[in-house]
Design an enzyme around this catalytic site. Sequence first.
Site, PDB file in Angstrom:
ATOM      1  N   CYS A  94      -3.754   9.756  -6.728  1.00  0.00           N
ATOM      2  CA  CYS A  94      -4.526   9.022  -5.725  1.00  0.00           C
ATOM      3  C   CYS A  94      -4.375   9.651  -4.341  1.00  0.00           C
ATOM      4  O   CYS A  94      -5.353   9.782  -3.596  1.00  0.00           O
ATOM      5  CB  CYS A  94      -4.087   7.564  -5.690  1.00  0.00           C
ATOM      6  SG  CYS A  94      -5.132   6.493  -4.677  1.00  0.00           S
ATOM      7  N   CYS A 193      -1.518  -0.829  -6.361  1.00  0.00           N
ATOM      8  CA  CYS A 193      -2.602  -1.620  -5.777  1.00  0.00           C
ATOM      9  C   CYS A 193      -3.526  -2.187  -6.847  1.00  0.00           C
ATOM     10  O   CYS A 193      -3.968  -3.331  -6.756  1.00  0.00           O
ATOM     11  CB  CYS A 193      -3.390  -0.767  -4.788  1.00  0.00           C
ATOM     12  SG  CYS A 193      -4.075   0.750  -5.472  1.00  0.00           S
TER      13      CYS A 193
END
Length: 349
Positions: A94, A193
């Site tokens: 990410c 997340c």
Amino acid sequence: MNRVVVGLSGGVDSSTAAASLHHQGYDVVGLTLWLMKGKGQCCSEGMVDAAFICEQLGIPHHIVDSRDVFEKNIIDYLVSGYEVGITPLPCSQCNRAVKFGPMLNYARQELGIDRIATGHYARIGYDEVSGRYQLLRAVDRNKDQSYFLYDLTQDLLAATLFPLGNQTKEETRRIAHEFGLKTADKPESQDLCLIEAHGSMQEFLDKYIKQKEGDIVDLKGKVLGKHKGIHHYTIGQRKGLGVAAPEPLYVVKLDPIMNRVIVGNRADAGQSECNVSRMNWVSIPDPSTPIQTEAQVRYRSFPVRVNVIPLGDNRITLVFDEPQFGITPGQAAVLYQGDILLGGGIIEK
């Protein structure tokens, strides 16, 4: 005036990074990535807090729709990995593919700004001899996030600031209070997340991967029990096996072809070496001969001594001085020399 785009998640770290740079005289622009698809995600607490911080500091705030990029590079990456029996590390993927790279591209192409900053706990140095930017551990070793940043390129490091790298988390909160930031006492996120958005990793995976019952077997192939999908297991796992045995059992291998979870004792889950692919050499050039250094094979593990044997094609073999427990395919193996992060890659099956 120096201009910088600061990635804002709505947490105390990124908020303090933005406020600190603003206080130092930088012309700061806040940028928040919209990552999650689904109802209500466009107005998440983090995005609202990021907007509030920008208003408080009197700086512009941009929101970039990165949902498709996130789904392709993170959701699909995770699901495809778990389906074949590996345990992917989404955070490093990410950082490179969703956050730093796209953020710098947006800053340059849309805003004409050539520098970005985040609230990560890490440091960047420069070696005059090699002419390379170096990624260093943060001063606060307990919060150090360099492990997740091993895949950053020289171009990204040259354009990035880590304002929090030389301070502790406690100092960050103190500074946030001094600036009167709304996020000063905001609790830290404890999960990925995407897991916070789905409840748990198991719930997330069950949404994307069909449960397929199979056997839990020992190293000789004896059936000890049943499982409801190999994606619920990882190498070194002990809890939740649902198998009775006279001694503790650990997952030592996942067999996606036969749909089996293979278990053994703790020693069986140890390895003396492993191969690593997709190596990104950060602070040193790609070595052509073996080197001795330290490797970290899990985020919270201690670095251990290794011999690094180059294999070519961005692959290496790590030979450990002592067998290591629970080396997990899909996770990152990151090489350090003291505080200097040399490089890292993905542990192979």
